[in-house]
Design an enzyme around this catalytic site. Structure first.
Site, PDB file in Angstrom:
ATOM      1  N   PHE A   1       0.843  -1.190   0.000  1.00 53.54           N
ATOM      2  CA  PHE A   1       0.000   0.000   0.000  1.00 53.54           C
ATOM      3  C   PHE A   1       0.889   1.255   0.000  1.00 53.54           C
ATOM      4  O   PHE A   1       1.858   1.321   0.745  1.00 53.54           O
ATOM      5  CB  PHE A   1      -0.903  -0.020   1.236  1.00 53.54           C
ATOM      6  CG  PHE A   1      -1.972   1.028   1.217  1.00 53.54           C
ATOM      7  CD1 PHE A   1      -3.096   0.883   0.430  1.00 53.54           C
ATOM      8  CD2 PHE A   1      -1.843   2.167   1.995  1.00 53.54           C
ATOM      9  CE1 PHE A   1      -4.082   1.850   0.416  1.00 53.54           C
ATOM     10  CE2 PHE A   1      -2.830   3.140   1.978  1.00 53.54           C
ATOM     11  CZ  PHE A   1      -3.957   2.984   1.189  1.00 53.54           C
TER      12      PHE A   1
ATOM     13  N   ASP B   1       2.284  -5.039   8.640  1.00 53.04           N
ATOM     14  CA  ASP B   1       1.061  -4.242   8.602  1.00 53.04           C
ATOM     15  C   ASP B   1      -0.120  -5.208   8.477  1.00 53.04           C
ATOM     16  O   ASP B   1      -0.176  -6.000   7.526  1.00 53.04           O
ATOM     17  CB  ASP B   1       1.109  -3.272   7.415  1.00 53.04           C
ATOM     18  CG  ASP B   1      -0.054  -2.290   7.427  1.00 53.04           C
ATOM     19  OD1 ASP B   1      -1.113  -2.633   7.994  1.00 53.04           O
ATOM     20  OD2 ASP B   1       0.093  -1.194   6.872  1.00 53.04           O
TER      21      ASP B   1
ATOM     22  N   TYR C   1     -10.664   0.812  10.781  1.00 47.58           N
ATOM     23  CA  TYR C   1     -11.914   1.074  10.044  1.00 47.58           C
ATOM     24  C   TYR C   1     -12.227   0.054   8.968  1.00 47.58           C
ATOM     25  O   TYR C   1     -13.216   0.175   8.269  1.00 47.58           O
ATOM     26  CB  TYR C   1     -11.922   2.491   9.458  1.00 47.58           C
ATOM     27  CG  TYR C   1     -10.708   2.880   8.632  1.00 47.58           C
ATOM     28  CD1 TYR C   1     -10.537   2.431   7.338  1.00 47.58           C
ATOM     29  CD2 TYR C   1      -9.732   3.709   9.172  1.00 47.58           C
ATOM     30  CE1 TYR C   1      -9.430   2.780   6.597  1.00 47.58           C
ATOM     31  CE2 TYR C   1      -8.611   4.067   8.437  1.00 47.58           C
ATOM     32  CZ  TYR C   1      -8.470   3.601   7.141  1.00 47.58           C
ATOM     33  OH  TYR C   1      -7.367   3.944   6.411  1.00 47.58           O
ATOM     34  N   LYS C   2     -11.355  -0.962   8.802  1.00 52.23           N
ATOM     35  CA  LYS C   2     -11.637  -1.975   7.779  1.00 52.23           C
ATOM     36  C   LYS C   2     -12.404  -3.130   8.437  1.00 52.23           C
ATOM     37  O   LYS C   2     -13.550  -2.956   8.819  1.00 52.23           O
ATOM     38  CB  LYS C   2     -10.324  -2.413   7.126  1.00 52.23           C
ATOM     39  CG  LYS C   2      -9.721  -1.267   6.299  1.00 52.23           C
ATOM     40  CD  LYS C   2      -8.332  -1.554   5.799  1.00 52.23           C
ATOM     41  CE  LYS C   2      -7.841  -0.351   4.985  1.00 52.23           C
ATOM     42  NZ  LYS C   2      -6.372  -0.289   4.912  1.00 52.23           N
TER      43      LYS C   2
ATOM     44  N   ARG D   1     -12.244  -4.897  -7.099  1.00 53.52           N
ATOM     45  CA  ARG D   1     -11.900  -5.512  -5.815  1.00 53.52           C
ATOM     46  C   ARG D   1     -13.165  -5.768  -4.991  1.00 53.52           C
ATOM     47  O   ARG D   1     -14.018  -4.891  -4.864  1.00 53.52           O
ATOM     48  CB  ARG D   1     -10.961  -4.565  -5.054  1.00 53.52           C
ATOM     49  CG  ARG D   1     -10.371  -5.156  -3.802  1.00 53.52           C
ATOM     50  CD  ARG D   1      -9.339  -4.231  -3.197  1.00 53.52           C
ATOM     51  NE  ARG D   1      -9.976  -3.078  -2.554  1.00 53.52           N
ATOM     52  CZ  ARG D   1      -9.416  -2.402  -1.529  1.00 53.52           C
ATOM     53  NH1 ARG D   1      -8.232  -2.733  -1.078  1.00 53.52           N
ATOM     54  NH2 ARG D   1     -10.048  -1.384  -1.006  1.00 53.52           N
TER      55      ARG D   1
END
Ligand code: PLP
Length: 418
Positions: free
Chosen positions: A129, A198, A223-224, A377
């Protein structure tokens, strides 16, 4: 191939099906983007309102003590620890993933610099990312080191006697490819380096065992899959063998050994508490706790192992249905076919129109996302995604492709957030 009624029967038989009731979901929509922003738990609005109206409104400054505000970063950290193979007291909630990565990487680089000053390489994955790569790039400059980006299969060959830190995201955000954390950490240690992980697409999505893998540092996102709400605070973990070695670089007062002594000099708190920096965003913390609780609610039903089992079944089903129904439409599986190497998402690449296809699907109630330049995705959160949702999503994808609906001009205009 399964038909729709088989999917409905599978939902009936699913022992996790009751967990869906924890969420505010619109039954006309199929939400396959919990890997970007988790769904709102039903408990969250009331809890946030309680913090606003009672703890803030009435308790005012007293609530730091009487409502336990001061303990929230550690208390939420202990809850997340249960999901990622960490012990109580080893993990705190603070700041954003980007900021925590800066803190964890700085600590890791400081340790290597002290123990093995000749090591100057940071290695990561080219398709990691971007924020992870940008943070590492900045730190490489600061430490006079080099950041080297490689393909996943090249990683083992990169672990040499000049490696300082191997920095990886456990599950890749674009492809969903999942690394073997234990094996790569062992290889990095054998090479004399540290491993920083991560867990943005892992925490709450796949089983993680940080202590079992002997990892050095880890960060992750609220928040995922933890359903903490937009911009929820993130978390940071350090292995007990490192936690007391260095103060982290953002030496703020909340990470001080005795913040309310108000001394002019900085003394880091023992252990992970030193990874706190400033005053925590308490309203966001309250929302995050409700989100974490939705994942912990699976514990009596088998916990992360049971969630993983369902997640694998959902992603296998989606791949099977899309490949069967959308054959000839140019979709190429971009996620690993082997479920053992795949997180809780499925991505397809398409040379043309990936963005527009996602927009046309959203209009038909199937919410996934687009990742530049060519990826469609789809995230599968086992807490609330049903087998019939997978079936319907594949059907609507087939319709969008075969009708060519995505070619309409309005689907081509790219918004700021994709
Ligand atoms: C989502 C995500 C982030 C988000 O970082 P923020 O600081 O919250 O913007 C970071 N790293 C990875 C790998 C992610 O997937």
């Amino acid at each position: 191939m399964k038909d729709k009624s088989a999917c409905l029967r599978q939902d009936e038989a699913d022992r996790l099906r009751g967990l869906r009731g924890q969420f505010q979901l619109n039954d006309d929509e199929i939400y396959l983007d919990g890997n970007s922003l988790g769904v709102l738990p039903r408990a969250t609005p009331a809890r946030v309102r309680q913090m606003v109206e009672e703890e803030w409104g009435e308790g005012l400054i007293r609530s730091w003590n009487t409502a336990g505000w001061i303990d929230l970063p550690a208390r939420l950290g202990d809850k997340i620890a249960r999901l990622v193979g960490a012990n109580a007291g080893e993990l705190v909630v603070a700041d954003s993933t980007s900021v925590n990565l800066y803190k964890a990487m700085s600590a890791a680089l400081s340790i290597v610099r002290a123990d093995a000053p000749g090591r100057t390489r940071i290695v990561s994955e080219r398709s990691n990312f971007p924020t992870d790569l940008y943070i590492a790039e900045g730190l490489a400059r600061q430490y006079g080191m080099t950041l080297e980006l490689v393909e996943p299969d090249e990683i083992p060959a990169q672990l040499d006697d000049r490696l300082a830190v191997l920095m990886l995201t456990h599950v890749n955000y674009r492809t969903g490819r999942m690394h073997d954390m234990a094996a790569l950490t062992r290889d990095a240690h054998d090479a004399g380096a540290l491993a920083v992980w991560d867990l943005a697409h892992s925490a709450g999505a796949v089983p993680v065992d940080l202590n079992g893998a002997q990892a050095d540092f880890a960060v992750g996102c609220g928040y995922k899959y933890l359903n903490g709400g937009p911009g929820a605070p993130a978390f940071v973990w350090a292995h007990a063998r490192h936690a007391d070695r260095f103060s982290q670089p953002l030496s703020g007062w909340m990470g001080h050994a005795a913040p309310f002594q108000f001394t002019p000099d900085y003394q880091p708190a023992p252990g992970i508490a030193r990874y706190l920096c400033g005053t925590p965003p308490l309203l966001s913390m309250a929302a995050l706790e409700c989100g974490i609780d939705t994942v912990l609610a699976a514990e009596p039903l088998g916990g992360m192992a049971a969630l993983r089992e369902k997640s694998v079944a959902l992603t296998e089903l989606f791949i099977e249905l899309v490949e069967a129904r959308c054959a000839g439409h140019g979709l190429v599986l971009a996620s690993p076919r082997d479920a053992a190497q795949r997180g809780s998402q499925v991505c397809f690449a398409r040379q043309e129109g990936a963005y527009a296809i996602v927009q046309a699907l959203i209009e038909r109630g199937v919410i996934g996302d687009f990742r530049a330049p060519d990826i469609l995705r789809f995230g599968f959160t086992p807490l609330y995604t049903r087998y019939v949702d997978v079936w319907n999503a594949a059907e609507r994808l087939e319709q969008v492709l075969s009708e060519g609906a995505w070619r309409e001009a309005r689907f081509q205009r790219q918004a700021a957030v994709t």
